[in-house]
Design a protein around this motif. Structure first.
Motif, PDB file in Angstrom:
ATOM      1  N   ALA A   1     -45.181  46.522 -31.720  1.00 43.53           N
ATOM      2  CA  ALA A   1     -46.142  46.507 -30.618  1.00 43.53           C
ATOM      3  C   ALA A   1     -45.957  45.249 -29.777  1.00 43.53           C
TER       4      ALA A   1
ATOM      5  N   LYS B   1     -45.908  50.576 -28.344  1.00 44.85           N
ATOM      6  CA  LYS B   1     -47.340  50.327 -28.175  1.00 44.85           C
ATOM      7  C   LYS B   1     -47.538  49.043 -27.393  1.00 44.85           C
TER       8      LYS B   1
ATOM      9  N   ASN C   1     -47.656  54.206 -23.737  1.00 45.16           N
ATOM     10  CA  ASN C   1     -48.571  54.015 -24.867  1.00 45.16           C
ATOM     11  C   ASN C   1     -49.314  52.682 -24.696  1.00 45.16           C
TER      12      ASN C   1
END
Ligand SMILES: [Zn+2]
Length: 134
Positions: A63, A87, A106
């Motif tokens: 992420a 992410k 995302n």
């Protein structure tokens, strides 16, 4: 927890077998002109080279957290090299819209208490330098 400072605001945090990249500015040294109203008006940014390859930074990445959208926290190279499915956490809806406009699919706005794959992310308020809060 393992924290690696890459350069300036860009850091990698490894925690509970997850790898987070914070504020990716990934351009080569000297790609961008000086920032207005800063002391170093003779030196282009970034001031130093990346200490490792972009491939190493992206390897195993889970992420990305972008605290805000200034160039020294999220640059064109980062927009180009980060996987569009990764992410992405951002500070607010306005930033989320901009990050989505760069193709990221995302994108999530950090809340006071966000859980990412079992890891609690705690959003804290900050003030951007002196003067106007951005
Ligand atoms: Zn900034």
């Amino acid at each position: 927890m393992n924290i690696t400072q890459i350069r300036n605001a860009t850091i990698v945090v490894e925690y509970a077998n997850k790898k987070f990249l914070i504020d990716p500015m990934l351009a080569e040294k000297g790609t961008y002109s000086t920032f207005p109203d800063t002391i170093r008006q003779d030196t282009f940014n970034p001031l130093v080279s990346l200490p490792t390859s972009i491939d190493n930074i992206l390897d195993g990445l889970d992420a990305v957290i972008v605290t805000h959208l200034h160039l020294d926290h999220f640059d064109e190279v980062a927009k180009n090299v980060l996987p569009k499915e990764i992410k992405m956490f951002v500070q607010n809806e306005a930033d989320a819209e901009e990050v989505k406009a760069s193709g990221f699919k995302n994108v999530e706005v950090l809340q006071q208490d966000t859980i990412f794959e079992g890891i609690q992310l705690v959003k804290t308020k900050g003030v951007h330098g002196r003067g106007e809060e951005l």
